[in-house]
Write a protein that holds these residues in place. Structure first.
Motif, PDB file in Angstrom:
ATOM      1  N   PHE A   1      13.832  36.964 141.025  1.00 25.83           N
ATOM      2  CA  PHE A   1      13.868  38.194 140.240  1.00 25.83           C
ATOM      3  C   PHE A   1      12.889  38.043 139.092  1.00 25.83           C
ATOM      4  CE2 PHE A   1      17.250  35.585 138.430  1.00 25.83           C
ATOM      5  CZ  PHE A   1      17.226  35.822 137.062  1.00 25.83           C
ATOM      6  N   VAL A   2      12.452  39.174 138.568  1.00 27.43           N
ATOM      7  CA  VAL A   2      11.471  39.188 137.494  1.00 27.43           C
ATOM      8  C   VAL A   2      12.105  39.869 136.289  1.00 27.43           C
ATOM      9  CG1 VAL A   2       9.184  39.961 136.751  1.00 27.43           C
ATOM     10  CG2 VAL A   2       9.559  39.260 139.135  1.00 27.43           C
ATOM     11  N   VAL A   3      12.093  39.175 135.172  1.00 22.01           N
ATOM     12  CA  VAL A   3      12.610  39.746 133.932  1.00 22.01           C
ATOM     13  C   VAL A   3      11.438  40.391 133.204  1.00 22.01           C
ATOM     14  CG1 VAL A   3      13.854  39.307 131.785  1.00 22.01           C
ATOM     15  CG2 VAL A   3      14.353  37.928 133.833  1.00 22.01           C
TER      16      VAL A   3
ATOM     17  N   CYS B   1      14.023  42.868 119.792  1.00 17.81           N
ATOM     18  CA  CYS B   1      14.064  43.110 121.234  1.00 17.81           C
ATOM     19  C   CYS B   1      13.898  44.605 121.481  1.00 17.81           C
ATOM     20  CB  CYS B   1      15.371  42.622 121.844  1.00 17.81           C
ATOM     21  SG  CYS B   1      15.433  42.877 123.645  1.00 17.81           S
ATOM     22  N   ILE B   2      12.878  44.948 122.253  1.00 15.23           N
ATOM     23  CA  ILE B   2      12.605  46.343 122.582  1.00 15.23           C
ATOM     24  C   ILE B   2      13.081  46.651 124.007  1.00 15.23           C
ATOM     25  CG2 ILE B   2      10.763  48.059 122.900  1.00 15.23           C
ATOM     26  CD1 ILE B   2       9.174  46.376 120.754  1.00 15.23           C
ATOM     27  N   ALA B   3      12.896  45.722 124.918  1.00 16.84           N
ATOM     28  CA  ALA B   3      13.312  45.915 126.310  1.00 16.84           C
ATOM     29  C   ALA B   3      13.597  44.561 126.942  1.00 16.84           C
ATOM     30  CB  ALA B   3      12.230  46.646 127.094  1.00 16.84           C
ATOM     31  N   TYR B   4      14.587  44.542 127.836  1.00 14.97           N
ATOM     32  CA  TYR B   4      14.974  43.293 128.502  1.00 14.97           C
ATOM     33  C   TYR B   4      15.749  43.664 129.764  1.00 14.97           C
ATOM     34  CZ  TYR B   4      16.710  38.451 128.808  1.00 14.97           C
ATOM     35  OH  TYR B   4      16.982  37.175 129.192  1.00 14.97           O
ATOM     36  N   GLU B   5      15.145  43.441 130.928  1.00 15.77           N
ATOM     37  CA  GLU B   5      15.757  43.886 132.174  1.00 15.77           C
ATOM     38  C   GLU B   5      15.338  43.002 133.339  1.00 15.77           C
ATOM     39  OE1 GLU B   5      16.180  48.093 134.563  1.00 15.77           O
ATOM     40  OE2 GLU B   5      14.341  47.747 133.434  1.00 15.77           O
ATOM     41  N   ALA B   6      16.294  42.670 134.194  1.00 17.35           N
ATOM     42  CA  ALA B   6      15.998  41.959 135.434  1.00 17.35           C
ATOM     43  C   ALA B   6      15.622  42.970 136.504  1.00 17.35           C
ATOM     44  CB  ALA B   6      17.206  41.146 135.879  1.00 17.35           C
ATOM     45  N   THR B   7      14.601  42.647 137.295  1.00 14.13           N
ATOM     46  CA  THR B   7      14.158  43.515 138.374  1.00 14.13           C
ATOM     47  C   THR B   7      14.020  42.706 139.660  1.00 14.13           C
ATOM     48  OG1 THR B   7      11.806  43.169 137.889  1.00 14.13           O
ATOM     49  CG2 THR B   7      12.896  45.007 136.764  1.00 14.13           C
ATOM     50  N   ILE B   8      14.194  43.397 140.791  1.00  8.24           N
ATOM     51  CA  ILE B   8      14.025  42.773 142.103  1.00  8.24           C
ATOM     52  C   ILE B   8      13.075  43.639 142.916  1.00  8.24           C
ATOM     53  CG2 ILE B   8      16.268  41.607 142.063  1.00  8.24           C
ATOM     54  CD1 ILE B   8      17.334  43.860 143.902  1.00  8.24           C
ATOM     55  N   ASP B   9      12.661  43.141 144.076  1.00 11.55           N
ATOM     56  CA  ASP B   9      11.757  43.896 144.940  1.00 11.55           C
ATOM     57  C   ASP B   9      12.315  45.280 145.239  1.00 11.55           C
ATOM     58  OD1 ASP B   9       9.823  41.870 145.260  1.00 11.55           O
ATOM     59  OD2 ASP B   9      10.960  40.948 146.892  1.00 11.55           O
TER      60      ASP B   9
ATOM     61  N   ASP C   1      12.893  27.438 140.029  1.00 11.12           N
ATOM     62  CA  ASP C   1      11.614  27.512 139.327  1.00 11.12           C
ATOM     63  C   ASP C   1      11.644  28.677 138.346  1.00 11.12           C
ATOM     64  OD1 ASP C   1       8.962  26.709 138.770  1.00 11.12           O
ATOM     65  OD2 ASP C   1       8.148  28.158 140.187  1.00 11.12           O
ATOM     66  N   ARG C   2      10.842  28.553 137.318  1.00 10.39           N
ATOM     67  CA  ARG C   2      10.738  29.596 136.305  1.00 10.39           C
ATOM     68  C   ARG C   2       9.302  29.614 135.796  1.00 10.39           C
ATOM     69  NH1 ARG C   2      13.497  29.196 130.456  1.00 10.39           N
ATOM     70  NH2 ARG C   2      12.122  27.416 130.504  1.00 10.39           N
ATOM     71  N   VAL C   3       8.668  30.779 135.863  1.00 13.40           N
ATOM     72  CA  VAL C   3       7.309  30.960 135.357  1.00 13.40           C
ATOM     73  C   VAL C   3       7.364  32.073 134.324  1.00 13.40           C
ATOM     74  CG1 VAL C   3       4.942  31.611 135.953  1.00 13.40           C
ATOM     75  CG2 VAL C   3       6.296  30.232 137.565  1.00 13.40           C
ATOM     76  N   ILE C   4       6.843  31.807 133.123  1.00  9.65           N
ATOM     77  CA  ILE C   4       6.895  32.760 132.028  1.00  9.65           C
ATOM     78  C   ILE C   4       5.467  33.180 131.661  1.00  9.65           C
ATOM     79  CG2 ILE C   4       7.682  33.194 129.672  1.00  9.65           C
ATOM     80  CD1 ILE C   4       9.984  32.450 131.548  1.00  9.65           C
ATOM     81  N   HIS C   5       5.217  34.488 131.701  1.00 13.08           N
ATOM     82  CA  HIS C   5       3.936  35.052 131.267  1.00 13.08           C
ATOM     83  C   HIS C   5       4.187  35.820 129.971  1.00 13.08           C
ATOM     84  CE1 HIS C   5       1.954  34.197 135.120  1.00 13.08           C
ATOM     85  NE2 HIS C   5       3.086  34.604 135.687  1.00 13.08           N
ATOM     86  N   VAL C   6       3.526  35.415 128.883  1.00 13.48           N
ATOM     87  CA  VAL C   6       3.618  36.127 127.604  1.00 13.48           C
ATOM     88  C   VAL C   6       2.278  36.836 127.433  1.00 13.48           C
ATOM     89  CG1 VAL C   6       3.934  35.925 125.120  1.00 13.48           C
ATOM     90  CG2 VAL C   6       5.204  34.402 126.668  1.00 13.48           C
ATOM     91  N   LEU C   7       2.348  38.173 127.319  1.00 13.79           N
ATOM     92  CA  LEU C   7       1.148  38.998 127.354  1.00 13.79           C
ATOM     93  C   LEU C   7       1.053  39.880 126.121  1.00 13.79           C
ATOM     94  CD1 LEU C   7       1.906  40.107 130.990  1.00 13.79           C
ATOM     95  CD2 LEU C   7       0.244  38.367 130.351  1.00 13.79           C
ATOM     96  N   SER C   8      -0.178  40.093 125.657  1.00 13.00           N
ATOM     97  CA  SER C   8      -0.452  41.004 124.539  1.00 13.00           C
ATOM     98  C   SER C   8      -1.069  42.284 125.075  1.00 13.00           C
ATOM     99  CB  SER C   8      -1.432  40.372 123.567  1.00 13.00           C
ATOM    100  OG  SER C   8      -0.882  39.231 122.967  1.00 13.00           O
TER     101      SER C   8
ATOM    102  N   VAL D   1       6.695  40.193 128.149  1.00 12.88           N
ATOM    103  CA  VAL D   1       6.999  38.964 128.877  1.00 12.88           C
ATOM    104  C   VAL D   1       7.389  39.330 130.299  1.00 12.88           C
ATOM    105  CG1 VAL D   1       8.492  36.927 129.016  1.00 12.88           C
ATOM    106  CG2 VAL D   1       7.802  37.821 126.775  1.00 12.88           C
ATOM    107  N   LEU D   2       6.814  38.621 131.254  1.00 14.56           N
ATOM    108  CA  LEU D   2       7.253  38.657 132.638  1.00 14.56           C
ATOM    109  C   LEU D   2       7.752  37.259 132.962  1.00 14.56           C
ATOM    110  CD1 LEU D   2       4.340  40.628 134.353  1.00 14.56           C
ATOM    111  CD2 LEU D   2       6.558  41.493 133.618  1.00 14.56           C
ATOM    112  N   ALA D   3       9.039  37.146 133.169  1.00 15.57           N
ATOM    113  CA  ALA D   3       9.645  35.856 133.498  1.00 15.57           C
ATOM    114  C   ALA D   3      10.038  35.902 134.967  1.00 15.57           C
ATOM    115  CB  ALA D   3      10.862  35.602 132.622  1.00 15.57           C
ATOM    116  N   ILE D   4       9.370  35.094 135.775  1.00 13.42           N
ATOM    117  CA  ILE D   4       9.619  35.073 137.215  1.00 13.42           C
ATOM    118  C   ILE D   4      10.579  33.923 137.503  1.00 13.42           C
ATOM    119  CG2 ILE D   4       8.571  34.906 139.499  1.00 13.42           C
ATOM    120  CD1 ILE D   4       5.920  35.837 137.992  1.00 13.42           C
ATOM    121  N   ILE D   5      11.789  34.281 137.891  1.00  9.54           N
ATOM    122  CA  ILE D   5      12.845  33.303 138.107  1.00  9.54           C
ATOM    123  C   ILE D   5      13.124  33.182 139.607  1.00  9.54           C
ATOM    124  CG2 ILE D   5      15.216  32.641 137.527  1.00  9.54           C
ATOM    125  CD1 ILE D   5      13.304  33.087 135.057  1.00  9.54           C
TER     126      ILE D   5
END
Length: 104
Positions: A61-63, A37-45, A95-102, A6-10
């Motif tokens: 930020f992107v989770v 849950c295997i990984a869960y982290e907020a990231t910034i530029d 705004d919040r955009v959620i990408h769920v990827l396989s 998951v890439l959650a763009i907040i």
């Protein structure tokens, strides 16, 4: 079902990123303790990434998440701590955009 990423763009309201990240980071231990849950982290530029980077921006930020299954991800979204986090940040998020990827 295989793992999901998951890439959650907040995007927060102007100047609210640090306040939202504080609440986010306080919630991380509860999320990491969730089944699946295997990984869960907020990231910034990243500073200094140069021309290879498309900046997310100062209020974004992107989770980056990894879950054992879609079912684990669904349970995460329904958890009490995630509902509390969403409630506590709702007035700070623009705004919040959620990408769920396989995996391919």
């Amino acid at each position: 079902m295989s793992t999901v990423h998951v890439l959650a763009i907040i995007t927060t309201k102007l100047g609210q990123r640090e306040a939202v990240l504080e609440k986010f980071n306080a919630n991380v231990p509860a999320v990491l303790a969730e089944d699946g849950c295997i990984a869960y982290e907020a990231t910034i530029d990243a500073d200094g990434a140069g021309p290879i980077q498309t900046p997310a921006g100062v209020d974004t930020f992107v989770v980056v998440e990894k879950w054992a299954s879609l079912e684990a991800l669904a349970a995460h979204g329904a958890s009490a701590h995630m509902k509390a986090y969403a409630e506590s940040t709702k007035d700070m998020v623009a705004d919040r955009v959620i990408h769920v990827l396989s995996p391919s």
